[in-house]
Scaffold this active site. Sequence first.
Site, PDB file in Angstrom:
ATOM      1  CD  GLU A 192      62.455  43.641   0.188  1.00 39.97           C
ATOM      2  OE1 GLU A 192      62.660  42.551  -0.370  1.00 39.97           O
ATOM      3  OE2 GLU A 192      62.559  44.727  -0.391  1.00 39.97           O
ATOM      4  CD  GLU A 222      78.637  43.386  -0.917  1.00 37.02           C
ATOM      5  OE1 GLU A 222      79.394  42.424  -0.724  1.00 37.02           O
ATOM      6  OE2 GLU A 222      77.434  43.251  -1.227  1.00 37.02           O
TER       7      GLU A 222
END
Length: 404
Positions: A250, A378
Amino acid sequence: MPGTSRTSTVKPGSAPETDEEFRVRLRAFLEENHPGRPPGDAADRLAWQKAWLATVFDAGYAGPGWPSEYGGMNLDFARQVIYQEEYARARVPGPLGTGLGIAAPTIIEYGTAEQKERLLPPMLRGDSVWAQGYSEPGAGSDLQALRATARRDGDEYVVNGQKVWNSSADIADIIFTLVRTGTPQSRQRGISYLLVDARAPGVTVRPLRDLTGGTQFCEIFFDEVRVPVADRIGEENGGWPLVRTSLGHERAAGAMNQAARYRRVLDELVELAHRRGATADPLVRDRLADFEARVRILRYTGMRTIADIMAKGEPGPASSVSRLFIVTFEQDLHEFAMDLLGACGMLGRQDPHAVQRGRWVWGFLRTRASTIGAGTAEIQRNTIGEQVLGLPRDPAMPELDGSV
């Protein structure tokens, strides 16, 4: 199966086709068969896009990196790069749903022969649209904490739970999803990978309206949904390695296509700066030069991603580098476009006075989510730090057998 005749690259008795000849042939096909502008009506647009994908598949131009036995082109590295460049240049419709770049590599790696034969060609041709069902309201970045359950009942699983932020779920035929088949405490050791009929009894899909005013995301509810065991990919409770493969692809999916697309978008941004009379400003020129350098880095990063997939079968943790670079770049680019627009940046796509029909404003709003989707920025930084740079593990994160 439809589209089994493939376009040959070499005629009997002729010299092998060069990369440049392949580029010319591909470009000619895309120009001659271009489907034109998309219809305004959503249903007509879906049919238009499916018709284009069928045309590409039937002519032998689908799946540049896919195995040929499932309808792909099985191109080498150089030609995959050429393919992505020309496809983006032609401005033709891309794939429907999220199956091609995420579920397909997982099925190719872990699926049975029967599953590959049954599932892959219709997905590539656009006959079946796939949507991902991973994130949950309480399990987004911490995917191991997912709570959707699947209990075994003979030759079926019975699935209950909720998924959220699901792109294309409203048009999907199949939802590839993660469910807990182990105990609530099993985390990554109790997760299985299921394929759910999106129209099965008990499946409810609800659109979610985002900042742009559109409904590109959905939430999915499973209420006693029955799924055949034959539609499980991999082993029961063995879905976590598949998750890593899916998410790696992905993050890598369309890396070259993104690079080619943003090459075009940056050229259009430079033209916008000219029209706004801003290119005399040295600070504007400096920002444009920075974007020029970054869009070239995007291309090389995409090439590296394709090379890694071809060499290792999957992109690995370095795909997080590509993903993080792309999402921060597209946010910065659209923020700069808004600076160029000034007060016109307050006009939405429906306002008749909007510059270029509000495309830059829409892009700015859409890319607010870029650093959240496919793993937050993050999480990407954690993966890069720990698995690429070899830094110590973040003590705030739970222990696991492998990272996403």
